[in-house]
Motif scaffolding. Structure first.
Motif, PDB file in Angstrom:
ATOM      1  N   LEU A   1      17.580   3.186  21.541  1.00 29.96           N
ATOM      2  CA  LEU A   1      16.533   3.677  21.545  1.00 29.96           C
ATOM      3  C   LEU A   1      16.249   3.968  23.237  1.00 29.96           C
ATOM      4  N   LYS A   2      16.622   2.916  23.990  1.00 29.12           N
ATOM      5  CA  LYS A   2      16.288   2.660  25.248  1.00 29.12           C
ATOM      6  C   LYS A   2      17.292   3.821  26.040  1.00 29.12           C
ATOM      7  N   LYS A   3      18.385   3.743  25.442  1.00 26.53           N
ATOM      8  CA  LYS A   3      19.539   5.054  26.107  1.00 26.53           C
ATOM      9  C   LYS A   3      19.017   6.123  25.893  1.00 26.53           C
ATOM     10  N   ASP A   4      18.606   6.246  24.494  1.00 23.81           N
ATOM     11  CA  ASP A   4      18.199   7.801  24.137  1.00 23.81           C
ATOM     12  C   ASP A   4      17.064   8.351  25.197  1.00 23.81           C
ATOM     13  N   ASP A   5      15.874   7.328  25.286  1.00 18.73           N
ATOM     14  CA  ASP A   5      14.788   7.719  26.204  1.00 18.73           C
ATOM     15  C   ASP A   5      15.179   8.047  27.639  1.00 18.73           C
ATOM     16  N   GLU A   6      16.349   7.110  28.100  1.00 17.83           N
ATOM     17  CA  GLU A   6      16.776   7.416  29.391  1.00 17.83           C
ATOM     18  C   GLU A   6      17.299   8.949  29.415  1.00 17.83           C
ATOM     19  N   ALA A   7      18.222   9.202  28.298  1.00 14.38           N
ATOM     20  CA  ALA A   7      18.980  10.691  28.303  1.00 14.38           C
ATOM     21  C   ALA A   7      17.949  11.709  28.164  1.00 14.38           C
ATOM     22  N   GLN A   8      17.001  11.350  27.322  1.00 11.93           N
ATOM     23  CA  GLN A   8      15.928  12.625  27.257  1.00 11.93           C
ATOM     24  C   GLN A   8      15.030  12.863  28.638  1.00 11.93           C
ATOM     25  N   ALA A   9      14.844  11.674  29.275  1.00  7.68           N
ATOM     26  CA  ALA A   9      14.294  11.627  30.643  1.00  7.68           C
ATOM     27  C   ALA A   9      15.051  12.276  31.694  1.00  7.68           C
ATOM     28  N   ASP A  10      16.543  12.231  31.618  1.00  8.06           N
ATOM     29  CA  ASP A  10      17.294  12.838  32.542  1.00  8.06           C
ATOM     30  C   ASP A  10      17.379  14.380  32.176  1.00  8.06           C
ATOM     31  N   ASP A  11      17.252  14.532  31.097  1.00  7.61           N
ATOM     32  CA  ASP A  11      17.387  16.153  30.524  1.00  7.61           C
ATOM     33  C   ASP A  11      16.105  16.887  30.970  1.00  7.61           C
ATOM     34  N   GLN A  12      14.965  16.244  30.921  1.00  9.50           N
ATOM     35  CA  GLN A  12      13.675  16.756  31.276  1.00  9.50           C
ATOM     36  C   GLN A  12      13.784  17.007  32.645  1.00  9.50           C
ATOM     37  N   ALA A  13      14.104  16.085  33.604  1.00  8.81           N
ATOM     38  CA  ALA A  13      14.079  16.163  34.991  1.00  8.81           C
ATOM     39  C   ALA A  13      14.990  17.262  35.326  1.00  8.81           C
ATOM     40  N   ASP A  14      16.211  17.428  34.775  1.00  5.57           N
ATOM     41  CA  ASP A  14      17.150  18.528  35.069  1.00  5.57           C
ATOM     42  C   ASP A  14      16.426  20.031  34.816  1.00  5.57           C
ATOM     43  N   LYS A  15      15.854  20.022  33.650  1.00  6.78           N
ATOM     44  CA  LYS A  15      15.110  21.343  33.361  1.00  6.78           C
ATOM     45  C   LYS A  15      14.116  21.589  34.364  1.00  6.78           C
ATOM     46  N   LYS A  16      13.504  20.476  34.750  1.00  7.05           N
ATOM     47  CA  LYS A  16      12.466  20.940  35.766  1.00  7.05           C
ATOM     48  C   LYS A  16      12.957  21.309  37.202  1.00  7.05           C
ATOM     49  N   GLN A  17      14.133  20.761  37.418  1.00  6.05           N
ATOM     50  CA  GLN A  17      14.645  21.193  38.820  1.00  6.05           C
ATOM     51  C   GLN A  17      15.065  22.548  38.412  1.00  6.05           C
ATOM     52  N   LYS A  18      15.799  22.807  37.630  1.00  4.92           N
ATOM     53  CA  LYS A  18      16.173  24.434  37.299  1.00  4.92           C
ATOM     54  C   LYS A  18      15.110  25.424  37.435  1.00  4.92           C
ATOM     55  N   THR A  19      13.954  24.904  36.870  1.00  7.01           N
ATOM     56  CA  THR A  19      12.861  26.021  36.649  1.00  7.01           C
ATOM     57  C   THR A  19      12.115  25.932  38.240  1.00  7.01           C
ATOM     58  N   ASP A  20      12.043  24.876  38.762  1.00  6.09           N
ATOM     59  CA  ASP A  20      11.668  24.733  40.397  1.00  6.09           C
ATOM     60  C   ASP A  20      12.660  25.566  41.284  1.00  6.09           C
ATOM     61  N   ALA A  21      14.117  25.583  40.778  1.00  3.96           N
ATOM     62  CA  ALA A  21      14.694  26.445  41.762  1.00  3.96           C
ATOM     63  C   ALA A  21      14.530  27.871  41.531  1.00  3.96           C
ATOM     64  N   LYS A  22      14.341  28.146  40.345  1.00  2.36           N
ATOM     65  CA  LYS A  22      13.946  29.652  39.976  1.00  2.36           C
ATOM     66  C   LYS A  22      12.732  29.998  40.617  1.00  2.36           C
ATOM     67  N   LYS A  23      11.729  29.229  40.655  1.00  2.00           N
ATOM     68  CA  LYS A  23      10.552  29.521  41.487  1.00  2.00           C
ATOM     69  C   LYS A  23      10.763  29.657  42.722  1.00  2.00           C
ATOM     70  N   GLY A  24      11.527  28.756  43.349  1.00  5.48           N
ATOM     71  CA  GLY A  24      11.614  28.775  44.769  1.00  5.48           C
ATOM     72  C   GLY A  24      12.653  30.151  45.370  1.00  5.48           C
ATOM     73  N   GLU A  25      13.366  30.605  44.307  1.00  6.92           N
ATOM     74  CA  GLU A  25      14.171  31.648  44.680  1.00  6.92           C
ATOM     75  C   GLU A  25      13.514  32.993  44.818  1.00  6.92           C
ATOM     76  N   LYS A  26      12.348  33.196  43.904  1.00 12.66           N
ATOM     77  CA  LYS A  26      11.731  34.355  43.972  1.00 12.66           C
ATOM     78  C   LYS A  26      10.627  34.072  45.319  1.00 12.66           C
ATOM     79  N   GLU A  27      10.273  33.124  45.457  1.00 16.06           N
ATOM     80  CA  GLU A  27       9.494  32.904  46.929  1.00 16.06           C
ATOM     81  C   GLU A  27      10.143  33.298  47.999  1.00 16.06           C
ATOM     82  N   GLU A  28      11.361  32.743  48.076  1.00 12.14           N
ATOM     83  CA  GLU A  28      12.309  32.996  49.286  1.00 12.14           C
ATOM     84  C   GLU A  28      12.588  34.507  49.350  1.00 12.14           C
ATOM     85  N   GLU A  29      12.731  35.428  48.139  1.00 12.08           N
ATOM     86  CA  GLU A  29      12.904  36.610  48.240  1.00 12.08           C
ATOM     87  C   GLU A  29      11.741  37.529  48.813  1.00 12.08           C
TER      88      GLU A  29
END
Length: 103
Positions: A12-40
């Motif tokens: 369960l701990k491993k699954d929770d850690e994996a889910q937390a990592d996935d959520q962090a990755d998704k957040k980074q990707k969405t933040d990168a997309k927002k940053g891309e629009k601001e840069e344009e």
């Protein structure tokens, strides 16, 4: 019975850690997309008084920079370390540092 409970807790701990990592990755990707629009928007304001070739050059540089950033964001630090350790494990002992000196 205790061992089974411990195993379940560890899983369960491993699954929770994996889910937390996935959520962090998704957040980074969405933040990168927002940053891309601001840069344009920033780039368009920056290139207002330039020639057409200068504008195209700046835009191409910005695109290339964004691609490089997105490429680096794709892998988490943990994945990079795991990949590097696998690479080091595959090397032969020929690359080890020899002992130098008495002893």
């Amino acid at each position: 019975k205790k061992k089974k409970k411990k195993r379940k807790k560890e899983e369960l701990k491993k699954d929770d850690e994996a889910q937390a990592d996935d959520q962090a990755d998704k957040k980074q990707k969405t933040d990168a997309k927002k940053g891309e629009k601001e840069e344009e928007i920033d780039i368009e304001a920056e290139i207002a008084g330039m020639t057409e070739s200068e504008k195209n050059f700046i835009r191409a540089q910005a695109k290339l920079e964004q691609r490089m950033i997105n490429k680096k964001i794709k892998k988490t630090h943990r994945e990079k370390i795991k990949e590097f350790n696998e690479y080091l494990g595959s090397l032969t002992e020929h690359y080890d540092i020899p002992r130098v000196g008495p002893g």
